[in-house]
Motif scaffolding. Structure first.
Motif, mmCIF file in Angstrom:
data_model
loop_
_atom_site.group_PDB
_atom_site.id
_atom_site.type_symbol
_atom_site.label_atom_id
_atom_site.label_comp_id
_atom_site.label_asym_id
_atom_site.label_seq_id
_atom_site.Cartn_x
_atom_site.Cartn_y
_atom_site.Cartn_z
ATOM 1 N N VAL A 164 0.853 -1.198 0.000
ATOM 2 C CA VAL A 164 0.000 0.000 0.000
ATOM 3 C C VAL A 164 0.886 1.244 0.000
ATOM 4 O O VAL A 164 0.684 2.161 -0.803
ATOM 5 N N ALA A 165 1.891 1.240 0.870
ATOM 6 C CA ALA A 165 2.783 2.398 0.945
ATOM 7 C C ALA A 165 3.465 2.637 -0.401
ATOM 8 O O ALA A 165 3.574 3.770 -0.862
ATOM 9 N N ALA A 166 3.882 1.524 -1.023
ATOM 10 C CA ALA A 166 4.579 1.665 -2.307
ATOM 11 C C ALA A 166 3.636 2.166 -3.383
ATOM 12 O O ALA A 166 3.986 3.048 -4.162
ATOM 13 N N LEU A 167 2.425 1.620 -3.411
ATOM 14 C CA LEU A 167 1.476 2.000 -4.453
ATOM 15 C C LEU A 167 1.100 3.467 -4.358
ATOM 16 O O LEU A 167 0.867 4.132 -5.366
ATOM 17 N N SER A 196 7.425 0.167 -10.827
ATOM 18 C CA SER A 196 7.678 1.238 -9.860
ATOM 19 C C SER A 196 7.754 0.730 -8.432
ATOM 20 O O SER A 196 8.399 1.328 -7.580
ATOM 21 N N VAL A 197 7.019 -0.342 -8.129
ATOM 22 C CA VAL A 197 7.044 -0.840 -6.746
ATOM 23 C C VAL A 197 8.039 -1.987 -6.590
ATOM 24 O O VAL A 197 8.024 -2.686 -5.580
ATOM 25 N N ALA A 198 8.901 -2.184 -7.556
ATOM 26 C CA ALA A 198 9.848 -3.304 -7.494
ATOM 27 C C ALA A 198 10.669 -3.363 -6.195
ATOM 28 O O ALA A 198 10.870 -4.444 -5.651
ATOM 29 N N PRO A 199 11.113 -2.214 -5.668
ATOM 30 C CA PRO A 199 11.859 -2.309 -4.406
ATOM 31 C C PRO A 199 11.029 -2.959 -3.286
ATOM 32 O O PRO A 199 11.547 -3.748 -2.489
ATOM 33 N N SER A 200 9.733 -2.640 -3.245
ATOM 34 C CA SER A 200 8.876 -3.250 -2.229
ATOM 35 C C SER A 200 8.704 -4.731 -2.487
ATOM 36 O O SER A 200 8.633 -5.538 -1.556
ATOM 37 N N ILE A 201 8.631 -5.096 -3.755
ATOM 38 C CA ILE A 201 8.503 -6.520 -4.070
ATOM 39 C C ILE A 201 9.746 -7.252 -3.573
ATOM 40 O O ILE A 201 9.660 -8.326 -2.986
ATOM 41 N N LEU A 205 9.382 -10.193 -0.972
ATOM 42 C CA LEU A 205 9.837 -11.536 -1.340
ATOM 43 C C LEU A 205 10.873 -12.021 -0.336
ATOM 44 O O LEU A 205 10.824 -13.160 0.151
ATOM 45 N N PHE A 206 11.782 -11.134 -0.009
ATOM 46 C CA PHE A 206 12.820 -11.490 0.950
ATOM 47 C C PHE A 206 12.206 -11.911 2.290
ATOM 48 O O PHE A 206 12.557 -12.946 2.853
ATOM 49 N N SER A 276 18.345 -6.641 -9.403
ATOM 50 C CA SER A 276 18.726 -6.323 -10.777
ATOM 51 C C SER A 276 17.515 -5.947 -11.626
ATOM 52 O O SER A 276 17.644 -5.367 -12.682
ATOM 53 N N LYS A 277 16.306 -6.292 -11.127
ATOM 54 C CA LYS A 277 15.093 -5.993 -11.882
ATOM 55 C C LYS A 277 14.488 -4.647 -11.504
ATOM 56 O O LYS A 277 13.527 -4.197 -12.097
ATOM 57 N N GLU A 278 15.018 -4.042 -10.413
ATOM 58 C CA GLU A 278 14.440 -2.790 -9.957
ATOM 59 C C GLU A 278 14.780 -1.659 -10.927
ATOM 60 O O GLU A 278 15.826 -1.664 -11.557
ATOM 61 N N VAL A 279 13.893 -0.657 -10.997
ATOM 62 C CA VAL A 279 14.180 0.502 -11.835
ATOM 63 C C VAL A 279 14.165 1.755 -10.977
ATOM 64 O O VAL A 279 13.515 1.802 -9.943
ATOM 65 N N GLU A 280 14.894 2.743 -11.417
ATOM 66 C CA GLU A 280 14.873 4.021 -10.711
ATOM 67 C C GLU A 280 13.566 4.718 -11.045
ATOM 68 O O GLU A 280 13.199 4.826 -12.205
ATOM 69 N N SER A 281 12.843 5.187 -10.048
ATOM 70 C CA SER A 281 11.586 5.872 -10.361
ATOM 71 C C SER A 281 11.826 7.375 -10.470
ATOM 72 O O SER A 281 12.700 7.902 -9.854
#
Lengths: 281, 450
Positions: A164-167, A196-201, A205-206, A276-281
């Protein structure tokens, strides 16, 4: 200023360093040493070499079985928890009344301790299975799915809060631009929101991955490994090894070392892959 | 200047830390006796009655900590590793003693050992007396005389008094007839639930199993040497598996709970069913008295609670009484200070020989003690303990000793218990249960170094 900071760095780091040593480094090194020893408590250890590590695999097949069981459990829960949590987060970031209430409700199971959760679900599941003259201990798969349901119930709310925070932080400019360009809902979701929320994912996941591997309380309270050790997960197997036979403390410790290395290796490689899949927002 | 100040601060911190710690340990070194109690059912008696009485009479402080049910080994291990470990702890027999062999102090010169009536009951290791029993216990089938009388009065009853039940055939006939008449008798089932919830299967994988175990090793040596033979046995044949199965099946098929549901039942559930009059019989020992008498809404009168031996069809079983023995041994921690060890001896001797101590033992702890300081009239007053004493002294009947201390490891018990559960649920055959018992014994005996 820089110079003073450099000069006193060691001094200021010292209290933290001492705490880290006492509470983490020393126990960990000592734990590693103990895995090569026969002992009943930490003061009377005698060195036995690799004996414990050999026994961990040769004495019975429960350790290996518990590894596969844990792996399967972790795969199922990582997928289910993250999918459910993300879907809930999508719903609860929409402009509908009562979202805060729902967020609170979904988050609440996470505030209950694992043992209590285990008991609650044991009662619920046994209550349902009683209709069919069975209990959660009747079959391995009952225990497995019981654990999956329990784990979801406990963790979906927590992961949902992170999502939610990421979205809410997904740039509205990008979303607006996408909608002006005529992008549909799912297209926007998969091309803009999720990247955009990849860091949260990564974080979720971790956390679900390590939680799945380290699961103990819930396992103990729900099935305690029954029937016949088939629903025993790694952590519980380590625990029961300690008390299963006279002189098997070291074997339990050896399993614990293997377990630590395993979880660390899996978690690090997962971090590496998703980072490696994260993108800079 | 600043540097010196910094240094001074570090030195002060370094010195103050250990000093503070020392202050704390000085406080703890009062001559206190730390007793790690095994029996949760009597925990409050120790803390509320025994400890204050002992301190009042001798001035020595007694600290009693009780491990949660089934958590004694865990608690003992972690407590032993602390800087203030228990001075008195429980050992549950020869196998358990092996596990704490580096912790036990020699007891042959203690007063506590001197009051033990039969010195052969004490356990020795490495040439020293290391554990002394403090309570003898007995178990069998506990029955409710009132319900049995009701049954004996029904038309076509298979027996007319409990004295006629002296073997498995009669027991089976009576039990099955009772099941047929259960609505008439007002019970849900003859036997209370066969509790198989995790941690609650010891009544079957240890206690009930004791009978065929004893018989097998008695056959292989002599009745007196059964336990010793078992302790050295590398293999186990389960000669009397069929007899074990007969009684176990009787429990399952005439129970308050359907076999499929026993996995959710605990021993407490079973005892409550008996106490509430829903079941006529339950297999348990005299320690269960508090679980019957203490249940709210208990419907069983004290005088109606009685014992029947575990008849399962063994040859000559009419001559067998209850399973009587002990796994309650006390040891003193060798690593405790000499003063603490002496105080521990003082405490144990006080509890089992002073007038105050004996009164508490008899009335509140309810132990049947093996000490010469207790006379016949000082035996405990709860109905089950009285029954155990009666059965022990019955003519023409000999008690079955607790041979289960010969079981090579806890793992064996969990393997066998797991197999029993699967058998009940129909996911494995009886032949597999027998095989598990045999194979696991061979494996565990080897690991135990036999």
């Amino acid at each position: 200023m820089e110079k003073t900071l450099k000069k006193y760095f060691a001094l200021f780091a010292l209290p933290g360093l001492i705490c880290f040593c006492i509470a983490f480094l020393i126990p960990m090194v000592w734990g590693l040493v103990l895995s090569f020893c026969e002992f009943t408590n930490i003061t009377n250890a005698t060195f036995v070499g690799l004996d414990n590590y050999i026994k961990a695999f040769t004495v019975d097949g429960y350790f290996i079985h518990s590894f596969w069981f844990t792996l399967l459990f972790t795969i199922v829960t990582v997928v289910s928890i993250n999918v459910f949590a993300f879907i809930l987060a999508l719903f609860l970031t929409r402009d509908v009344p009562g979202t805060n209430t729902f967020r609170t409700i979904f988050f609440m199971p996470n505030l209950i301790g694992g043992i209590v959760l285990g008991w609650i679900w044991q009662v619920i599941i046994n209550g349902v299975l009683a209709k069919y003259d069975a209990t959660i201990l009747s079959q391995t798969r009952y225990g497995f799915w019981g654990l999956v349901v329990l784990m979801n119930w406990q963790n979906v709310g927590y992961m949902m809060v992170i999502y939610v925070a990421a979205l809410q932080n997904v740039s509205s400019d990008m979303l607006e631009a996408a909608s002006i360009d005529g992008s549909g809902y799912f297209n926007t979701l998969f091309r803009i929101t999720i990247p955009s929320v990849a860091p949260s994912i990564t974080i979720c996941l971790f956390m679900t991955l390590t939680n799945g591997f380290k699961l103990f309380d819930q396992n103990l309270a729900l099935t305690a490994g029954a029937p016949n050790h088939t629903t025993e997960m790694l952590a519980l197997n380590i625990f029961s090894t300690f008390y299963s036979r006279i002189g098997f403390e070291g074997v339990g410790q050896a399993k614990a070392v293997i377990f630590t290395l395993l979880v660390a290796a899996i978690a690090i490689s997962q971090l590496f892959v998703t980072r490696s899949k994260e993108v800079e927002s | 200047m600043k540097k010196t100040l910094g240094l001074i601060l570090i030195v002060m911190l370094a010195v103050a830390g250990p000093l503070a710690a020392q202050g704390a340990s000085e406080k703890a070194s009062t001559p206190e006796v730390y007793f790690l109690n095994f029996k949760p059912e009597i925990a409050t008696v120790y803390t509320d009655t025994v400890a204050p009485a002992f301190e009042a009479e001798t001035g020595i402080k007694l600290k009693v900590v009780t491990a949660a049910s089934n958590q004694y080994a865990t608690t003992l291990k972690s407590e032993m590793a602390t800087s203030n470990p228990p001075v008195i702890f429980q050992t549950n027999g020869p196998v358990g003693l092996q596990g704490s062999r580096t912790d036990v102090a020699p007891l042959e010169n203690t007063e506590f050992y001197k009051i033990l009536a039969d010195k052969s009951m004490a356990l020795s290791i490495d040439g020293h007396v290391a554990a002394i029993p403090y309570a003898v216990e007995g178990y069998g089938i506990i029955y409710n005389q009132a319900i049995m009388n009701k049954y004996f009065a029904t038309a076509g009853a298979k027996a007319t008094s409990m004295d006629q039940i002296k073997d498995f055939a009669t027991l089976k006939a009576v039990v099955e007839d009772m099941t047929a008449k259960k609505s008439q008798l007002g019970i849900k089932g003859v036997f209370a639930s066969t509790s198989m919830a995790p941690g609650n299967d010891w009544r079957w994988q240890t206690h009930l199993f004791n009978v065929p175990l004893y018989q097998e090793f008695a056959d292989k040596s002599s009745p007196a040497d059964a336990t010793l033979t078992g302790l050295a046995a590398k293999t186990f044949d389960f000669t009397y598996a069929d007899q074990y199965k007969q009684l176990f099946d009787l429990y399952l098929n005439n129970s308050t709970t359907a076999p499929g549901l026993v996995g959710s039942k605990s021993v407490d559930d079973s005892m409550a069913e008996f106490a509430l009059g829903q079941a006529a019989m339950v297999q348990n020992g005299n320690w269960g008295a508090s679980q019957i008498l203490g249940v709210p809404g208990n419907k069983v009168a004290d005088s109606d609670i009685k014992f029947l031996p575990l008849y399962m069809g063994l040859p000559g079983e009419s001559g067998y009484g209850l399973c009587v023995g002990t796994e309650n041994y006390l040891s003193i921690n060798r690593h405790a200070s000499a003063e603490a060890q002496a105080n521990a001896d003082k405490f144990l001797t006080w509890l089992f020989s002073s007038a105050t101590g004996k009164k508490i033992v008899k009335e509140q702890l309810g132990f049947i003690t093996p000490f010469n300081t207790f006379s016949e009239s000082e035996m405990p007053s709860d109905p089950l303990a009285k029954q155990v004493v009666q059965w022990m002294n019955k003519d023409g009947v000999s008690s079955i000793p607790w041979t289960f201390s010969a079981i090579p490891s806890e793992q064996w018990k969990s393997d066998f218990g797991g197999a029993l559960l699967q058998y009940i649920q129909g996911s494995t055959s009886w032949a597999n249960v027998v095989k598990t018992a045999q194979d696991s014994w061979t494996k565990e005996a080897k690991i135990a170094g036999r």
